[in-house]
Design a protein around this motif. Structure first.
Motif, PDB file in Angstrom:
ATOM      1  N   ILE A  92       0.858  -1.192   0.000  1.00 52.60           N
ATOM      2  CA  ILE A  92       0.000   0.000   0.000  1.00 52.60           C
ATOM      3  C   ILE A  92       0.891   1.238   0.000  1.00 52.60           C
ATOM      4  N   SER A  93       0.592   2.148  -0.897  1.00 48.32           N
ATOM      5  CA  SER A  93       1.439   3.338  -0.995  1.00 48.32           C
ATOM      6  C   SER A  93       0.735   4.420  -1.796  1.00 48.32           C
ATOM      7  N   HIS A  94       1.337   5.565  -1.814  1.00 49.25           N
ATOM      8  CA  HIS A  94       0.866   6.685  -2.627  1.00 49.25           C
ATOM      9  C   HIS A  94       1.704   6.686  -3.910  1.00 49.25           C
ATOM     10  N   GLY A 124      15.262   1.925   3.852  1.00 53.54           N
ATOM     11  CA  GLY A 124      16.055   1.467   2.720  1.00 53.54           C
ATOM     12  C   GLY A 124      15.881   2.338   1.503  1.00 53.54           C
ATOM     13  N   SER A 125      16.386   1.840   0.419  1.00 52.44           N
ATOM     14  CA  SER A 125      16.307   2.582  -0.834  1.00 52.44           C
ATOM     15  C   SER A 125      16.105   1.570  -1.949  1.00 52.44           C
ATOM     16  N   ALA A 126      14.856   1.481  -2.408  1.00 52.21           N
ATOM     17  CA  ALA A 126      14.533   0.446  -3.399  1.00 52.21           C
ATOM     18  C   ALA A 126      15.341   0.657  -4.667  1.00 52.21           C
ATOM     19  N   VAL A 159       9.610  -4.768 -15.157  1.00 53.55           N
ATOM     20  CA  VAL A 159       8.308  -4.347 -14.654  1.00 53.55           C
ATOM     21  C   VAL A 159       7.957  -2.989 -15.238  1.00 53.55           C
ATOM     22  N   LYS A 160       8.908  -2.110 -15.210  1.00 52.07           N
ATOM     23  CA  LYS A 160       8.646  -0.790 -15.781  1.00 52.07           C
ATOM     24  C   LYS A 160       9.825  -0.411 -16.652  1.00 52.07           C
ATOM     25  N   ALA A 161       9.579  -0.389 -17.951  1.00 54.20           N
ATOM     26  CA  ALA A 161      10.686  -0.082 -18.846  1.00 54.20           C
ATOM     27  C   ALA A 161      11.030   1.389 -18.733  1.00 54.20           C
ATOM     28  N   MET A 221      15.885   6.492   1.107  1.00 52.51           N
ATOM     29  CA  MET A 221      16.794   6.993   2.134  1.00 52.51           C
ATOM     30  C   MET A 221      18.068   7.580   1.528  1.00 52.51           C
ATOM     31  N   ASP A 222      18.316   7.291   0.252  1.00 47.54           N
ATOM     32  CA  ASP A 222      19.496   7.860  -0.407  1.00 47.54           C
ATOM     33  C   ASP A 222      19.303   9.334  -0.715  1.00 47.54           C
ATOM     34  N   ARG A 223      18.069   9.823  -0.507  1.00 48.33           N
ATOM     35  CA  ARG A 223      17.803  11.235  -0.791  1.00 48.33           C
ATOM     36  C   ARG A 223      17.500  11.974   0.509  1.00 48.33           C
ATOM     37  N   PRO A 224      17.628  13.283   0.518  1.00 51.25           N
ATOM     38  CA  PRO A 224      17.295  14.008   1.751  1.00 51.25           C
ATOM     39  C   PRO A 224      15.847  13.723   2.133  1.00 51.25           C
ATOM     40  N   GLN A 226       6.911   4.934 -21.864  1.00 52.28           N
ATOM     41  CA  GLN A 226       5.799   5.381 -21.037  1.00 52.28           C
ATOM     42  C   GLN A 226       5.677   4.353 -19.924  1.00 52.28           C
ATOM     43  N   ARG A 227       4.967   4.723 -18.872  1.00 50.67           N
ATOM     44  CA  ARG A 227       4.761   3.774 -17.786  1.00 50.67           C
ATOM     45  C   ARG A 227       4.130   2.501 -18.367  1.00 50.67           C
ATOM     46  N   LYS A 228       4.844   1.431 -18.243  1.00 48.30           N
ATOM     47  CA  LYS A 228       4.368   0.199 -18.862  1.00 48.30           C
ATOM     48  C   LYS A 228       4.609  -0.906 -17.854  1.00 48.30           C
ATOM     49  N   GLN A 256      24.860   0.162  -8.784  1.00 46.51           N
ATOM     50  CA  GLN A 256      24.351   0.568 -10.090  1.00 46.51           C
ATOM     51  C   GLN A 256      22.880   0.243 -10.142  1.00 46.51           C
ATOM     52  N   ARG A 257      22.142   1.053 -10.823  1.00 51.89           N
ATOM     53  CA  ARG A 257      20.714   0.863 -10.945  1.00 51.89           C
ATOM     54  C   ARG A 257      20.397  -0.573 -11.375  1.00 51.89           C
ATOM     55  N   GLY A 258      19.522  -1.189 -10.596  1.00 48.38           N
ATOM     56  CA  GLY A 258      19.069  -2.516 -11.016  1.00 48.38           C
ATOM     57  C   GLY A 258      19.940  -3.671 -10.537  1.00 48.38           C
ATOM     58  N   ALA A 263       5.886   6.677  -4.493  1.00 49.64           N
ATOM     59  CA  ALA A 263       6.659   6.305  -3.308  1.00 49.64           C
ATOM     60  C   ALA A 263       7.720   5.271  -3.665  1.00 49.64           C
ATOM     61  N   GLY A 264       7.489   4.555  -4.803  1.00 45.27           N
ATOM     62  CA  GLY A 264       8.486   3.572  -5.231  1.00 45.27           C
ATOM     63  C   GLY A 264       7.957   2.145  -5.268  1.00 45.27           C
ATOM     64  N   LYS A 265       6.640   1.990  -5.393  1.00 47.57           N
ATOM     65  CA  LYS A 265       6.062   0.637  -5.391  1.00 47.57           C
ATOM     66  C   LYS A 265       6.561  -0.197  -6.562  1.00 47.57           C
ATOM     67  N   THR A 266       6.576   0.402  -7.741  1.00 43.79           N
ATOM     68  CA  THR A 266       7.024  -0.352  -8.915  1.00 43.79           C
ATOM     69  C   THR A 266       8.488  -0.754  -8.744  1.00 43.79           C
ATOM     70  N   THR A 267       9.269   0.179  -8.252  1.00 44.37           N
ATOM     71  CA  THR A 267      10.700  -0.093  -8.064  1.00 44.37           C
ATOM     72  C   THR A 267      10.900  -1.204  -7.031  1.00 44.37           C
ATOM     73  N   LEU A 268      10.197  -1.115  -5.919  1.00 42.77           N
ATOM     74  CA  LEU A 268      10.342  -2.140  -4.882  1.00 42.77           C
ATOM     75  C   LEU A 268       9.871  -3.495  -5.410  1.00 42.77           C
ATOM     76  N   GLY A 289      -2.468   1.536  -8.268  1.00 40.12           N
ATOM     77  CA  GLY A 289      -2.224   2.643  -7.347  1.00 40.12           C
ATOM     78  C   GLY A 289      -1.974   3.999  -7.955  1.00 40.12           C
ATOM     79  N   HIS A 290      -2.055   4.145  -9.247  1.00 37.35           N
ATOM     80  CA  HIS A 290      -1.793   5.460  -9.803  1.00 37.35           C
ATOM     81  C   HIS A 290      -3.104   6.109 -10.175  1.00 37.35           C
ATOM     82  N   GLN A 291      -3.149   6.603 -11.409  1.00 37.82           N
ATOM     83  CA  GLN A 291      -4.433   7.138 -11.865  1.00 37.82           C
ATOM     84  C   GLN A 291      -5.430   5.992 -11.926  1.00 37.82           C
TER      85      GLN A 291
END
Ligand code: G4P
Length: 555
Positions: A36-38, A273-275, A63-65, A161-164, A69-71, A214-216, A41-46, A108-110
């Motif tokens: 559950i998230s807004h 953490g930081s997804a 999951v998301k290329a 958490m990697d961001r302020p 576009q969001r896919k 590195q990402r991913g 927040a990073g749901k797709t990434t997590l 969880g989006h539109q």
């Protein structure tokens, strides 16, 4: 006894102890949850990182290329493609460290819709994902309320958490104060943003160091003791001292993680953490598997049903139409609650009393479907639905059970649905009735019977677009939508007699739902508050209880 004569759950025979043993093992292995998230927040990434650990996808970006576009994996409908979003919520099953995990994807989006709430009815655990810079956000609060209603365990993951971000103590305080949910940090951050150095695992007292992966990539988290960290200078001492001080403060508030409180949904284990950079995801997953509850016994008309019982049972929590344009079919998603499900089983349909053979049960993973031979409590299967199943329906084998059903959740968007072409009325009516039955949208009616057009009531804007799209493409009716300026709905507890008692009421519109129950529509929360002040005895509910055995009003 030869194997061919062995009674199985499929033919209704008594399960053998060995089969129960297998069932018990399958249940013990399973963990089922929803995030559950807004939005953002990073749901797709997590989700993606969890699937990577489970080996369910081979590379990040599946999951998301990125760049596109969001896919998302559940990218079926034409409308979804046009909008580049995911309307359908699916279940993602993967194995990790000896467990079978079912991640129920909550739109969880539109594409936020009633399905998002209903998915939580099928979940045994929830992961509440927060952006460390934003804390609690509106959609998370709403979804939390549904979890609270069902008292499901909530695990909190504080992301980015990697961001302020905001102070960790302040974030926890917000959850405790505003949601009334006590927190128990499983790990505690050392620094934040540019100075984020990792976390201290509260149970082992080890440091897990953060390295910008590195990402991913699956980052290998380096673990070391506080002493080692000090000696090696791996972490600046002022940051480490501050984290240790904060931890000490927390110890004062309660040193033990009370699993019973977690299971009752009253205490949330919290992880930082930081997804995106993959930090803290594996420790989270490991602890989650350890602490989360396995598929639980559920209340039913026949008492509480143990998942480890010989009789299969389950309920429909979501219906999906036209997921695959090549098939133009409908799928009913069933959450298995007890017993072993086997392909070709003939089950009872509690609402109609019919026997139904389930010949092509499917497991769905994003776009892929495969026929399943069996499924266990906590799993979700997709059944072809030629108009037989409705939201909340129970399927069972053996003694009759019926699960509680899924309530209607408070809609927030309201609009007249107009059919400008009278000669298409029959198709219009059929479409509206079927889409309501399916749970695509709630239908309300004016109390003035001369105003016969239905009012669409939805949780998310996209539901309205989906209804219009489907009316046009499946029923051949072009419709028009006229928004009504309301944003809050409340059912009157006790129905019409209670409403009549209070006499005239102001600043709200009274309408009827499909079960002829009074529903009050308000422009905003302030107007709702006003009515509450004026009539403190009038009891209102944001959730409509399930009605059984009564046919709803059709258009
Ligand atoms: P959602 O499904 O909850 O809406 O969130 P999603 O995962 O799409 O993440 C929203 C944005 O937040 C993405 O950035 C994503 O990369 C970023 N994000 C997620 N987790 C973290 C994290 O731990 N740290 C940081 N710094 N960012 C994170 P975007 O720019 O919208 O998309 P993209 O270009 O990165 O794909």
């Amino acid at each position: 006894m030869t194997s061919s004569s062995t009674p199985t759950a499929a033919d209704g025979g008594a399960a053998l102890p060995q089969e129960l043993q297998t069932l018990a093992e399958a249940v013990a292995r399973r963990r089922n949850f929803a995030i559950i998230s807004h939005p953002d927040a990073g749901k797709t990434t997590l989700t993606e990182k969890l699937l990577l650990y489970g080996g369910a996808i081979q590379q990040a970006g599946a999951v998301k290329a990125k760049g596109e576009q969001r896919k998302v994996t559940s990218d079926w409908m034409e409308l979804e493609k046009q909008r580049g979003i995911s309307i359908t919520s699916t279940v993602l099953q993967f194995d990790y460290s000896g467990s079978t995990i079912n991640l129920l994807d909550t739109p969880g989006h539109q594409d936020f819709s009633e399905d998002t709430y209903r998915t939580l009815a099928a979940a045994d655990n929830a992961v509440m994902l927060e952006d460390a810079a934003k804390g609690l956000e509106p959609q998370t609060r709403k979804l939390f309320e549904v979890c609270r209603m069902r008292r499901i365990p909530i695990f909190t993951f504080i992301n980015k958490m990697d961001r302020p971000g905001r102070e960790p103590l302040e974030l926890l305080d917000e959850i405790e104060r505003e949601l009334g949910l006590a927190c128990w940090p499983v790990n505690w951050p050392i620094g934040s943003g540019d100075q984020f150095r990792g976390v201290i695992d509260r149970r082992s007292h080890e440091l897990i160091l953060f390295a910008r992966a590195q990402r991913g990539r699956q980052s290998e988290e380096r673990r070391l003791s506080v002493e080692e960290a000090r000696a090696s200078g791996a972490v600046e001492s002022d940051l480490l001292d501050q984290a240790l001080e904060e931890l000490e403060l927390l110890e004062g508030a309660g040193a033990e993680l009370d699993l019973e409180l977690v299971r009752a949904g009253e205490l949330s284990p919290v992880f930082f953490g930081s997804a995106m950079t993959n930090f803290g995801v594996r420790p989270f997953l490991d602890a989650f598997l350890d602490l989360a509850q396995q598929p639980v016994a559920r209340p039913s008309s026949a008492g509480v049903i143990d998942p480890v019982g010989p009789g299969f049972s389950g309920f429909v929590f979501k219906l999906q139409a036209n997921m695959d344009p090549r098939h133009r079919d409908r799928v009913a998603f069933v959450r298995v609650c007890s017993g072993k499900f086997e392909k070709d089983m003939t089950v009872q349909h509690a609402r109609t009393g019919r026997s139904i053979r389930l010949s092509r049960p499917q497991k769905l993973f994003g776009q892929d479907r495969e026929v399943v031979d069996d499924a266990y409590p906590g799993d979700v299967i997709g059944l072809n639905n030629p108009g037989v199943f409705a939201i909340g329906d129970t399927l069972f084998l053996g003694p009759r059970v019926e699960y509680e059903g899924i309530p209607c959740f408070s809609p927030e968007i309201f609009a007249w649905l107009r059919n400008p072409n009278p000669s298409a009325f029959k198709s219009f009516r059929k479409g509206v009735n079927e889409l309501r039955e399916e749970g695509a949208v709630q239908i309300l009616y004016d109390t003035d019977e001369s105003k016969r057009d239905p009012i669409l009531a939805a949780v998310g804007q996209l539901q309205l677009e989906v209804v219009q799209y489907r009316l046009e493409h499946e029923y051949g009716v072009k419709t028009r939508i006229e928004p009504l300026g309301f944003s809050v709905a409340r059912w009157v507890v006790g129905g019409w007699p209670e409403l009549e008692k209070v006499g005239r009421i102001f600043n709200c519109k009274t309408v009827r739902d499909a079960w002829n129950r009074p529903v009050l529509l308000f422009k905003n929360d302030w107007n709702l508050g006003q009515l509450r002040d004026d009539h403190p005895d009038l009891e209102l509910s944001a959730v409509a209880p399930v009605v059984s055995g009564v046919e709803p009003i059709s258009l």
